[in-house]
Write an enzyme that holds these catalytic residues in place. Structure first.
Site, PDB file in Angstrom:
ATOM      1  N   HIS A  18     -23.883 -18.289 -65.051  1.00 21.22           N
ATOM      2  CA  HIS A  18     -24.597 -19.160 -65.939  1.00 21.22           C
ATOM      3  C   HIS A  18     -25.926 -19.631 -65.327  1.00 21.22           C
ATOM      4  CE1 HIS A  18     -20.307 -19.742 -68.019  1.00 21.22           C
ATOM      5  NE2 HIS A  18     -20.900 -18.907 -68.793  1.00 21.22           N
ATOM      6  N   LYS A  42     -10.799 -22.086 -77.740  1.00 20.85           N
ATOM      7  CA  LYS A  42     -10.463 -21.618 -76.439  1.00 20.85           C
ATOM      8  C   LYS A  42      -9.487 -22.381 -75.404  1.00 20.85           C
ATOM      9  CE  LYS A  42     -13.999 -18.728 -74.598  1.00 20.85           C
ATOM     10  NZ  LYS A  42     -15.262 -18.363 -73.896  1.00 20.85           N
ATOM     11  N   ARG A  91     -23.305  -9.294 -70.198  1.00 19.90           N
ATOM     12  CA  ARG A  91     -22.909  -8.727 -68.863  1.00 19.90           C
ATOM     13  C   ARG A  91     -22.640  -7.149 -69.110  1.00 19.90           C
ATOM     14  NH1 ARG A  91     -18.065 -12.582 -68.727  1.00 19.90           N
ATOM     15  NH2 ARG A  91     -18.108 -12.008 -70.529  1.00 19.90           N
ATOM     16  N   SER A 129     -15.519 -17.003 -66.557  1.00 15.97           N
ATOM     17  CA  SER A 129     -15.025 -18.604 -66.414  1.00 15.97           C
ATOM     18  C   SER A 129     -13.439 -18.267 -66.374  1.00 15.97           C
ATOM     19  CB  SER A 129     -15.574 -19.552 -67.577  1.00 15.97           C
ATOM     20  OG  SER A 129     -16.988 -19.481 -67.608  1.00 15.97           O
TER      21      SER A 129
HETATM   22  N1  COA Z   1     -22.331 -14.485 -66.003  1.00 16.52           N
HETATM   23  C1  COA Z   1     -21.314 -14.652 -65.964  1.00 16.52           C
HETATM   24  N2  COA Z   1     -20.110 -14.926 -66.824  1.00 16.52           N
HETATM   25  C2  COA Z   1     -20.886 -15.116 -68.053  1.00 16.52           C
HETATM   26  C3  COA Z   1     -22.408 -14.994 -68.277  1.00 16.52           C
HETATM   27  C4  COA Z   1     -23.089 -14.670 -67.114  1.00 16.52           C
HETATM   28  N3  COA Z   1     -24.411 -14.704 -67.227  1.00 16.52           N
HETATM   29  N4  COA Z   1     -22.560 -15.033 -69.359  1.00 16.52           N
HETATM   30  C5  COA Z   1     -21.420 -15.389 -69.877  1.00 16.52           C
HETATM   31  N5  COA Z   1     -20.456 -15.256 -69.364  1.00 16.52           N
HETATM   32  C6  COA Z   1     -18.955 -15.431 -69.614  1.00 16.52           C
HETATM   33  C7  COA Z   1     -18.433 -16.691 -69.563  1.00 16.52           C
HETATM   34  O1  COA Z   1     -17.856 -17.213 -68.336  1.00 16.52           O
HETATM   35  C8  COA Z   1     -17.401 -16.929 -70.636  1.00 16.52           C
HETATM   36  O2  COA Z   1     -16.042 -16.458 -70.151  1.00 16.52           O
HETATM   37  P1  COA Z   1     -14.728 -16.817 -70.575  1.00 16.52           P
HETATM   38  O3  COA Z   1     -14.643 -15.649 -71.942  1.00 16.52           O
HETATM   39  O4  COA Z   1     -13.676 -16.188 -69.762  1.00 16.52           O
HETATM   40  O5  COA Z   1     -14.857 -18.074 -70.842  1.00 16.52           O
HETATM   41  C9  COA Z   1     -17.634 -15.787 -71.470  1.00 16.52           C
HETATM   42  O6  COA Z   1     -18.846 -15.049 -70.577  1.00 16.52           O
HETATM   43  C10 COA Z   1     -18.295 -15.926 -72.741  1.00 16.52           C
HETATM   44  O7  COA Z   1     -18.801 -17.338 -72.824  1.00 16.52           O
HETATM   45  P2  COA Z   1     -19.922 -18.405 -73.003  1.00 16.52           P
HETATM   46  O8  COA Z   1     -21.292 -17.702 -72.694  1.00 16.52           O
HETATM   47  O9  COA Z   1     -19.632 -19.738 -72.656  1.00 16.52           O
HETATM   48  O10 COA Z   1     -19.839 -18.261 -74.442  1.00 16.52           O
HETATM   49  P3  COA Z   1     -18.915 -18.376 -75.308  1.00 16.52           P
HETATM   50  O11 COA Z   1     -18.225 -17.042 -76.264  1.00 16.52           O
HETATM   51  O12 COA Z   1     -17.528 -19.197 -75.177  1.00 16.52           O
HETATM   52  O13 COA Z   1     -19.497 -19.480 -76.437  1.00 16.52           O
HETATM   53  C11 COA Z   1     -20.975 -20.228 -78.370  1.00 16.52           C
HETATM   54  C12 COA Z   1     -20.014 -18.912 -77.770  1.00 16.52           C
HETATM   55  C13 COA Z   1     -20.427 -21.298 -78.016  1.00 16.52           C
HETATM   56  C14 COA Z   1     -22.199 -19.549 -78.339  1.00 16.52           C
HETATM   57  C15 COA Z   1     -20.311 -19.831 -79.956  1.00 16.52           C
HETATM   58  O14 COA Z   1     -19.039 -19.764 -80.049  1.00 16.52           O
HETATM   59  C16 COA Z   1     -21.074 -21.006 -80.755  1.00 16.52           C
HETATM   60  O15 COA Z   1     -22.078 -20.594 -81.141  1.00 16.52           O
HETATM   61  N6  COA Z   1     -20.097 -21.819 -81.356  1.00 16.52           N
HETATM   62  C17 COA Z   1     -20.280 -22.883 -82.220  1.00 16.52           C
HETATM   63  C18 COA Z   1     -20.013 -22.628 -83.510  1.00 16.52           C
HETATM   64  C19 COA Z   1     -20.868 -21.570 -84.484  1.00 16.52           C
HETATM   65  O16 COA Z   1     -22.092 -21.717 -84.830  1.00 16.52           O
HETATM   66  N7  COA Z   1     -20.220 -20.403 -84.744  1.00 16.52           N
HETATM   67  C20 COA Z   1     -20.833 -19.439 -85.504  1.00 16.52           C
HETATM   68  C21 COA Z   1     -21.339 -18.280 -84.678  1.00 16.52           C
HETATM   69  S1  COA Z   1     -22.079 -17.052 -85.484  1.00 16.52           S
END
Ligand code: COA
Length: 159
Positions: A18, A42, A91, A129
């Site tokens: 991140h 989550k 990724r 994560s």
């Molecule tokens: N390097 C390493 N790992 C990475 C990474 C990177 N560059 N980018 C993402 N990841 C990993 C994260 O660690 C995470 O791992 P996990 O699934 O084991 O926790 C995973 O990829 C994705 O997580 P993250 O980037 O934190 O995104 P998320 O999917 O948890 O969050 C939101 C997504 C919060 C952006 C999305 O749910 C959201 O917008 N929520 C608000 C509600 C909303 O508007 N909903 C409608 C959407 S259309």
């Protein structure tokens, strides 16, 4: 005109992957708002405020970064912040499918909102994560994957 981008995620916890995306975003935008999502679905290990505090500590040397919490739609946050750009790290192809779907739905709700994808640095392409938490739970070494302050917080949480 100064450009602000929002980098949203659950950050449970924030990893070096991140941070790499944030550092690269700072080369492209004047300010990056790191938006820590509640993501109750989550069942995060860390409370929302803890995730915000840890992200703030991990990013304390970056003046152009603001870390905030949010618990609603990303498009509403973008409107509040007067931001028209979302940054997401990708990724893999699997990530891309999910990310493209979210970007598309966000565009339906807010046509002026653009999502920019940065490919994850190869060093962090396998990182997540969930895997960091799992390695820590099994007493593996996570110091290569997260900043020291976050490693410490995970160890305390799991002890
Ligand atoms: N390097 C390493 N790992 C990475 C990474 C990177 N560059 N980018 C993402 N990841 C990993 C994260 O660690 C995470 O791992 P996990 O699934 O084991 O926790 C995973 O990829 C994705 O997580 P993250 O980037 O934190 O995104 P998320 O999917 O948890 O969050 C939101 C997504 C919060 C952006 C999305 O749910 C959201 O917008 N929520 C608000 C509600 C909303 O508007 N909903 C409608 C959407 S259309």
């Amino acid at each position: 005109m100064s450009k602000t981008a929002i980098y949203p995620g659950t950050f449970d916890p924030m990893t070096n992957g991140h941070i790499n995306i944030i550092q690269r975003s700072l080369e492209l935008f004047d300010k990056v708002v790191v938006a820590v999502a509640a993501s109750a679905g989550k069942s995060p290990l860390f409370e929302l405020q803890q995730r915000v505090d840890l992200a703030k500590q991990a990013l304390c040397t970056h003046q152009q970064v603001e870390v905030i919490a949010f618990d609603g739609l990303l498009v509403d946050l973008a409107r509040q912040q007067h931001a028209s750009i979302i940054v997401r790290g990708v990724r893999s192809i699997a990530d891309f499918e999910y990310e493209a779907q979210m970007a598309g739905m966000n565009r339906q709700m807010m046509p002026e909102l653009e999502t920019i994808f940065l490919t994850t640095h190869s060093q962090w392409a396998d990182l997540s994560s969930t895997l960091v938490r799992d390695i820590a739970r099994h007493h593996g070494k996570i110091s290569n994957f997260v900043p020291a302050v976050i490693e410490q917080a995970i160890m305390e949480k799991l002890s």
